[in-house]
Design a protein around this motif. Structure first.
Motif, PDB file in Angstrom:
ATOM      1  N   THR A   1       0.830  -1.215   0.000  1.00  0.00           N
ATOM      2  CA  THR A   1       0.000   0.000   0.000  1.00  0.00           C
ATOM      3  C   THR A   1       0.859   1.256   0.000  1.00  0.00           C
ATOM      4  O   THR A   1       0.373   2.339   0.306  1.00  0.00           O
ATOM      5  CB  THR A   1      -0.923   0.074   1.230  1.00  0.00           C
ATOM      6  OG1 THR A   1      -0.111   0.275   2.401  1.00  0.00           O
ATOM      7  CG2 THR A   1      -1.757  -1.168   1.405  1.00  0.00           C
ATOM      8  N   ALA A   2       2.153   1.107  -0.306  1.00  0.00           N
ATOM      9  CA  ALA A   2       3.087   2.235  -0.319  1.00  0.00           C
ATOM     10  C   ALA A   2       3.351   2.772   1.077  1.00  0.00           C
ATOM     11  O   ALA A   2       3.775   3.911   1.240  1.00  0.00           O
ATOM     12  CB  ALA A   2       2.624   3.365  -1.238  1.00  0.00           C
ATOM     13  N   GLY A   3       3.116   1.937   2.092  1.00  0.00           N
ATOM     14  CA  GLY A   3       3.465   2.336   3.456  1.00  0.00           C
ATOM     15  C   GLY A   3       4.730   1.637   3.901  1.00  0.00           C
ATOM     16  O   GLY A   3       5.454   1.044   3.096  1.00  0.00           O
TER      17      GLY A   3
ATOM     18  N   LYS B   1     -11.244   2.259   3.926  1.00  0.00           N
ATOM     19  CA  LYS B   1     -11.579   0.907   4.369  1.00  0.00           C
ATOM     20  C   LYS B   1     -10.446  -0.061   4.038  1.00  0.00           C
ATOM     21  O   LYS B   1     -10.074  -0.913   4.852  1.00  0.00           O
ATOM     22  CB  LYS B   1     -12.865   0.456   3.668  1.00  0.00           C
ATOM     23  CG  LYS B   1     -13.869  -0.195   4.586  1.00  0.00           C
ATOM     24  CD  LYS B   1     -15.219  -0.353   3.915  1.00  0.00           C
ATOM     25  CE  LYS B   1     -15.390  -1.700   3.254  1.00  0.00           C
ATOM     26  NZ  LYS B   1     -16.691  -1.807   2.532  1.00  0.00           N
ATOM     27  N   THR B   2      -9.889   0.095   2.848  1.00  0.00           N
ATOM     28  CA  THR B   2      -8.813  -0.809   2.442  1.00  0.00           C
ATOM     29  C   THR B   2      -7.604  -0.650   3.361  1.00  0.00           C
ATOM     30  O   THR B   2      -7.052  -1.642   3.853  1.00  0.00           O
ATOM     31  CB  THR B   2      -8.405  -0.514   0.978  1.00  0.00           C
ATOM     32  OG1 THR B   2      -9.579  -0.546   0.168  1.00  0.00           O
ATOM     33  CG2 THR B   2      -7.411  -1.535   0.480  1.00  0.00           C
ATOM     34  N   LEU B   3      -7.223   0.589   3.624  1.00  0.00           N
ATOM     35  CA  LEU B   3      -6.057   0.797   4.489  1.00  0.00           C
ATOM     36  C   LEU B   3      -6.314   0.263   5.901  1.00  0.00           C
ATOM     37  O   LEU B   3      -5.459  -0.404   6.490  1.00  0.00           O
ATOM     38  CB  LEU B   3      -5.700   2.289   4.562  1.00  0.00           C
ATOM     39  CG  LEU B   3      -4.971   2.843   3.347  1.00  0.00           C
ATOM     40  CD1 LEU B   3      -4.752   4.343   3.491  1.00  0.00           C
ATOM     41  CD2 LEU B   3      -3.619   2.144   3.160  1.00  0.00           C
ATOM     42  N   MET B   4      -7.505   0.555   6.427  1.00  0.00           N
ATOM     43  CA  MET B   4      -7.810   0.051   7.774  1.00  0.00           C
ATOM     44  C   MET B   4      -7.712  -1.468   7.801  1.00  0.00           C
ATOM     45  O   MET B   4      -7.144  -2.045   8.723  1.00  0.00           O
ATOM     46  CB  MET B   4      -9.216   0.476   8.201  1.00  0.00           C
ATOM     47  CG  MET B   4      -9.342   1.918   8.629  1.00  0.00           C
ATOM     48  SD  MET B   4      -8.244   2.405   9.985  1.00  0.00           S
ATOM     49  CE  MET B   4      -8.972   1.524  11.358  1.00  0.00           C
ATOM     50  N   SER B   5      -8.285  -2.120   6.788  1.00  0.00           N
ATOM     51  CA  SER B   5      -8.268  -3.586   6.803  1.00  0.00           C
ATOM     52  C   SER B   5      -6.835  -4.093   6.748  1.00  0.00           C
ATOM     53  O   SER B   5      -6.476  -5.042   7.434  1.00  0.00           O
ATOM     54  CB  SER B   5      -9.095  -4.148   5.646  1.00  0.00           C
ATOM     55  OG  SER B   5      -8.479  -3.857   4.414  1.00  0.00           O
TER      56      SER B   5
END
Ligand SMILES: Nc1ncnc2c1ncn2[C@@H]1O[C@H](COP(=O)(O)OP(=O)(O)OP(=O)(O)O)[C@@H](O)[C@H]1O
Ligand SMILES: Nc1ncnc2c1ncn2[C@@H]1O[C@H](COP(=O)(O)OP(=O)(O)OP(=O)(O)O)[C@@H](O)[C@H]1O
Ligand SMILES: O[C@@H]1[C@@H](O)[C@H](O)OC[C@H]1O
Ligand SMILES: [Mg+2]
Ligand SMILES: [Mg+2]
Lengths: 355, 259, 323, 355, 259
Positions: free
Chosen positions: A92-94, A246-250
């Motif tokens: 996620t580029a994190g 939502k995607t990042l939280m998941s």
């Protein structure tokens, strides 16, 4: 009708078959090139196999034995699980500097909840997993809602969790013997399946299963496509209708949960629960290293989780091989530094010739 | 008199010292093709972004079907039935054509694998993607699993347009959909627009191509310096008039409302 | 061990906490010299950072896989390492703890170590005796190792406080004492860099500090630089532990008031001898009379001996120093 | 002529003045907003000043004294210099994990060349600077020519340099007293200028000068523009005519050189030369932290070097402030984690309201 | 017969299974405007990238002024006098308009500050940038220090074109320079092209806009499926012919060489 029609109409008789060219890459080499072009995750696998072969040739049967080869799996199981978690974040580029600390803190939670509060060990494991997930949720919320850079969020969280870990545990180690006597379930993943000389602790099996499940989720579910899209270009993903938040939280919560699993694997492997386990301090860099060697881009959206797994194994092979060869510690570090660069150079070179 | 299906009043958007929208009004009537024309940088893209939730305006209000709406993300707008092709295309460069076309509305396999494991039906999505591209005449795309970043400029735009067209809905917004397209591909897009209109769905079309605009539009919204200058009827005004209005070479007609 | 141990029949492992600290470097040199003398092949391993249990576990596994006869181990995590040690002993290896006893101490076949608590106690007693009556209103800065509170650090810290006459609270933990004479604790990572910063921070908190306990001599040297900067280097008492040659030199130069010297080379050579004996006749080494480990001894080094505390001077200390 | 002319000709009478709108942001607030919008580097400065004020209020004159305030500068001088180096790399969308290790290795070179080979100290310093530059050149070459990810290159280099450092130095410390007697020039940057209670070692002055010079180079020379362009989008930069290879090489070599300067600053500050200095192990993370707190994007091309400097100071203020407030080390560690996240949240918030 | 100034033979470029150039030939004559037309994905951009050093072809050769050249980067080509506006524009999004226009050829202050400290002359660069944009009619750009990423699609393209035009050289290549431009801005670019030609510099123009192509081109290279299908003279063929050739609706004329 407008005056443009006259010439545009000429396109109406256009050819209607999809363009195709004769395939000039023929034979085995062409086949291999194409396979690698389509599945770049195989490249680290090649490096891995080459490394095993070279150490096998140099060290002989000592290294090339079921015992030594499964030993590598045992030695990478924790980094392997953390690398799987890290890979998700990096896609996620994190980046997550807190994975190791969360894992260690979760071991402490599992241990202390069993011993300090007398909880049944299965419940304590559940609490550990829940704690991991909760910390992941905080990370995710800060990244996705407050829009802080993941590096900073997880750097802060790393310090917070590590300090909380020392404060809460009172720096106390829970000894392996005590766990074996009073809360054996905590050590469940240390249970070993043996086939001849080969030894497979349940932790190793969990690691492999985890990697396969995540690979499936990333490749074959909508969630997986969204993870890639968010990492690739979050603005475009949002415009295209992906719920980026939502995607990042998941992802961050799942990563926290996997860190909890890593905690359970750690107790299985080391028997004891120690707040000062080095994984808390260097687990993050180890996991990132595995991910990057595995060919996942730190800029997000590119790479596969299998690559991260192979990356962890590559480092494990180098480390065990050099140790068995008896290189002294500083030379081992120096050579591992060289080998990491070399492994990725080879990877880069293979990608280039198959581009 | 019919109610506009999409209506905006007094939209303003500033970026630091730059004013992109300056108290702009907007009306889209049911079933019509409304063209939006204007100089580069006039604020057309910002206007449609404000309508589709991609930008939250500093001031002003938007109404859909007579009800005030407050979109905070493109997903909100999409759920309300507004489908948009952005000028920047909004694609994930590293993902494949099929992945991009079905982003956010993936097709899941029927049967156990789909229900239990939420497995995507890749074969089906690829098939549909190929079909939609063929409809647009994009026959040069050799490999449907190519990453979007490896497509040519026009192929990429074709994929974005195919995506919006494939998912019919309440309002379709197209921001310069044919800019990078070839002659043949552009024609197909125009046909597609007519097609969508005939299904009763209104369309907002931003374009710099006057012949195309005058060919398909029912009304033309002329945008200048961040606001609506006037709305003209293509049957009553010539292309030269339109160009003269939008570039400031000529004053707009007295009654700005044409429809 | 075909390819590599060709010339030797016996191989041994040395596993230290790190190999960045000169203490362990000298320990390795001692072990290598003795191993060469006895014809033993020695492989050395070390953790990546202080407290690195994981790498030590991997090292033990490697020694088993390599078919070594015995392991010398300075454990990073004294109880965490126990299951791996057990695994090695089950595989027939002799395991000797050096420097740091395991928890429980009998998890290893034998322990060759300094008594770290005693080492701390000696410098505590010396500091109290040197201050005399002023000890009652001393202002003490404590420069510890790391926030994870590794056992050596805790033992020395608590030993020092005990020797100085301060109530320990929980003896397994530093920082929980309530005695007002303690200005504060800070951590140094055991080097000059950390020593200086920690000293500056404690001085910013209370510039009147007049006694400084340090975990080791590099930290003491760093603290001294900070004191020198504000012109207080001569009216503060710095005490430390280790007895490395630069440390003893610093005692001589007046940088450090007193240090407790330990003997890593002795630990290492004794350890190698024990493995040789085990490989030859299967005998295990015995403990020092009255203790549950083999005490390699500790001596207080100072040029300003204090009443009632036994010490040696820096000339003697220099002869015994290690690196 | 073609039929398109008829309507296109209508554009010939187009208005010819540049678009302008009345400025609706008026008054002081509008002015501040605009200033921050144009100079985002000021945002970390605001956070810094706020942090100083808060600690000043809580701790009173003890903290708000020339002594304590200049102590902060002294404590951040090494991280400050390394952060300046790191900022350059991060602006090119790279990351350098080896900065701290290079600095420590250069102290060893400077020390051992003086003592082992009896070189004049000034020559030894020059050798240290040259060594730093050389290592930087290797990093740069691997990144730019072999096209390896900077993370991997510098991770490997970190291990290699650190191991070389221990091997070459034999883990031996060179004592401060010996250097003062025999090679005082090595400690030159430790020389202190005092104004009342304020203390400025030459190392601090070097740090400030370095930051100003780099800020000038980045803002006002073609080289600086190229650094930003390469970090922003290397392909576009190459197509636009920037020599990406040359730019990257110059950045990595300059960074190596600055690490050499950091080494000299270190000897000034600690007096001694110690191969096991913590900077070798955590200097990289400290420098990256300062850079990211200072608002430079890890994705390259955005941010200013002044930000990195303020970032280093923010961390320094928190650390000293908390210690002076008497927080115990474990709590200090935890609170710094919290404060880092808080500082960046405030930063983010200010950016949002001024966007 | 005059020698082509830029000539390519047998250029081939493959990406995995995708063939972008398939033994393609190319000729540019001195002082002419050569248009390159073709379907989306036909390989036009890849062709000009191969000519300008941005892509190294798998096979084939390029000659400039009769001498074989071997460009390994766009800088090589630029030094040889070939200036290109790429379809992707090649801009640094976070940098300002002026920074982008002068990238790689910055102006340095005169005097000590320039000589000794290599200080850029920002005021001058900004002034020139503003002037060039005004020449193109991009009057909606309010702030010359805006980052390029905040510009509208058309404004961005205008900056790229202005950059190439500002630095006259041996050959100028324009890949769809007016795709995102408005009516007024497109006209200015066409005028600019004529202008450059009158200075004797040959131009390669890729465009999907047939009226524009037929207005300015001396010869038209028709590209199809990765190779040159034919070269036609716009005075001898109609737009309909051209479209029919490039889309495969009609066979090309017998003698492919027109000039
Ligand atoms: N994020 C931003 N920051 C600053 N200015 C912006 C931003 N986005 C747009 N602008 C400015 O707002 C104005 C309107 O831009 P917009 O993209 O809406 O124009 P447009 O009418 O769509 O032009 P085009 O026909 O070229 O696409 C332009 O002057 C542009 O520079
Ligand atoms: N890097 C790449 N990897 C894989 N395929 C590529 C790559 N670049 C281009 N292609 C393919 O090569 C073909 C030619 O692309 P090119 O960009 O040259 O087309 P074009 O003629 O310029 O089209 P357009 O008019 O749409 O700009 C296309 O099918 C495209 O998908
Ligand atoms: O016991 C060791 C000590 O003597 C050394 O100084 O530092 C590390 C410790 O583990
Ligand atoms: Mg637009
Ligand atoms: Mg193209």
């Amino acid at each position: 009708m407008s005056q443009s029609d006259n010439f545009e109409a000429a396109a109406s008789g256009a050819a209607t078959d999809v363009a195709s060219f004769e395939d000039t890459h023929k034979g085995l080499v062409g086949q291999i090139q194409h396979t690698l072009h389509v599945n770049p995750a195989l490249v680290p696998l090649i490096v891995l196999v080459a490394a095993i072969c070279i150490f096998g040739l140099v060290l002989g049967s000592k290294f090339f034995s079921p015992f030594a080869l499964t030993l590598i799996l045992q030695q990478v199981q924790i980094v392997g699980v953390l690398a799987a978690a890290q890979a998700l974040i990096i896609l996620t580029a994190g980046i997550d500097l807190s994975v190791g600390a969360i894992a260690v803190f979760c071991t402490v939670i599992m241990g202390q909840f069993s011993f300090r509060y007398g909880m049944p060990p299965a419940a304590a494991v559940a609490c550990g997993l829940a704690m991991g997930t909760a910390i992941g949720a905080v990370n995710g919320w800060l990244v996705s809602r407050v829009k802080l850079p993941p590096f900073i969020v997880t750097l802060g969280m790393w310090q917070i969790v590590l300090a909380a870990n020392y404060l809460y545990s009172d720096n106390e180690t829970i000894r392996s013997q005590d766990i074996a006597n009073d809360a054996a379930f905590l050590q469940f993943l240390g249970y070993k399946l043996k086939f001849g000389g080969a030894v497979f602790p349940l932790g190793v099996i969990l690691m492999i299963a985890l990697v396969l499940v995540l690979a499936y989720m990333l490749r074959s579910t909508a969630w997986g496509r969204h993870v890639y899209a968010v990492g690739d270009d979050p603005e475009a993903a949002e415009l295209a209708g992906v719920n980026v938040h939502k995607t990042l939280m998941s992802v961050y919560m799942l990563v926290g949960f996997i860190c909890g699993l890593a905690a359970w694997v750690m107790i299985g492997r080391y028997g004891s629960v120690s707040p000062s386990a080095t994984t808390g301090v260097i687990g993050n860099i180890q996991a990132i290293t595995a991910v990057v060697i595995g060919g996942i881009s730190l800029f997000g959206g590119r790479g596969s989780i299998m690559g991260a797994f192979f990356g962890a194994l590559i480092v494990g092979v180098f480390e065990l091989g050099l140790r068995m060869a008896g290189a002294d510690p500083q030379w081992t570090y120096l050579l591992i530094g060289v080998l990491i660069i070399a492994a990725v150079s080879v990877d880069q070179w293979i990608r280039k010739v198959t581009a | 008199m019919t109610q506009p299906i999409l209506k905006a009043r007094g939209l303003t958007k500033r970026y630091g010292k730059v004013t992109a929208l300056d108290r702009c009004d907007f009306d889209l009537m049911p079933g019509e093709i409304l063209a939006v024309i204007g100089d580069n940088g006039a604020g057309k893209s910002t206007l449609i972004k404000a309508l589709s939730g991609a930008v939250v305006p500093d001031e002003g209000s938007v109404e859909l079907d007579g009800k005030k709406v407050d979109f905070h993300s493109p997903i909100d707008a999409r759920e309300a039935g507004i489908e948009t092709v952005y000028q920047t295309l909004a694609m994930s460069p590293a993902l494949s054509i099929a992945d991009n076309m079905f982003m956010g509305r993936e097709i899941i396999q029927s049967g156990v694998m789909g229900k239990l494991f939420r497995r995507l039906d890749k074969a089906k999505m690829q098939e549909i993607a190929r079909e939609k591209l063929n409809e647009l005449g994009l026959m040069t795309i050799q490999n449907i699993n190519q990453a979007v970043e490896t497509l040519s400029g026009g192929q990429r735009q074709g994929v974005a347009v195919a995506r919006a067209a494939a998912f019919g809905s309440k309002v379709i917004i197209l921001d310069e959909p044919t800019a990078a397209l070839g002659v043949k591909e552009s024609r197909r897009v125009l046909e597609l627009i007519q097609d969508v209109k005939s299904r009763g769905i209104p369309i907002i079309l931003i374009s710099h191509n006057m012949p195309h605009v005058f060919e398909v539009a029912d009304r033309i919204h002329v945008h200048r310096l961040g606001r609506r200058l006037c709305v003209i009827d293509p049957k009553e005004h010539s292309m030269s008039d339109a160009v003269a209005f939008m570039t400031g070479a000529q004053e707009p007609p007295e009654h700005p409302q044409a429809a | 061990a075909p390819a590599f141990a060709a010339g030797h029949s016996v191989s041994a492992c040395l596993i230290t906490k790190t190999d960045t600290n000169p203490f362990f470097v000298k320990m390795r040199e001692g072990a290598e010299a003795k191993a060469a003398e006895l014809g033993i092949e020695l492989n050395s391993y070390a953790g990546k950072v202080d407290g690195d249990n994981e790498t030590q576990v991997q090292a033990i596994e490697t020694c088993i896989a390599n078919g070594a006869k015995g392991i010398l181990l300075t454990a990073s995590d004294t109880s965490g390492i126990v299951p791996s040690v057990q695994q090695a002993r089950d595989a027939g290896l002799l395991v000797i703890a050096l420097d740091t006893p395991l928890d429980p101490i009998d998890a290893a076949d034998m322990t060759f170590a300094t008594d770290n608590f005693l080492a701390g106690e000696l410098i505590g007693q010396w500091a109290a005796a040197t201050l005399g009556d002023d000890a009652a209103n001393a202002k003490i800065g404590m420069l510890d190792l790391a926030i994870s509170q590794p056992t050596v650090g805790v033992l020395r810290d608590q030993g020092f406080l005990q020797g100085f006459g301060i109530d320990l609270g929980d003896p397994n933990k530093w920082g929980d004492e309530t005695d007002p004479r303690i200005v504060g604790n800070d951590v140094t990572a055991g080097n000059e860099e950390g020593g200086r910063k920690a000293m500056e921070s404690l001085l910013a908190k209370d510039p009147e500090i007049n006694v400084v306990y340090t975990i080791n001599e590099p930290a003491a040297a760093g603290a001294y630089e900070a004191l020198k900067d504000i012109g207080r280097e001569n009216d503060v008492l710095i005490v430390s532990v280790d007895g490395g040659c630069p440390g003893v030199q610093n005692v001589k130069d007046g940088v450090i008031g007193a240090t407790s010297q330990q003997y890593p080379l002795l630990m290492a050579s004794k350890g190698i001898e024990a493995i040789a004996a085990w490989a030859k006749d299967g005998v295990k080494p015995a403990a020092t009379e009255g203790k549950d480990f083999f005490d390699t001894g500790v001596a207080l080094v100072t040029d300003k001996p204090a009443e009632g505390v036994e010490s040696i001077d820096t000339a003697e200390g220099t002869e015994l120093c290690w690196g």
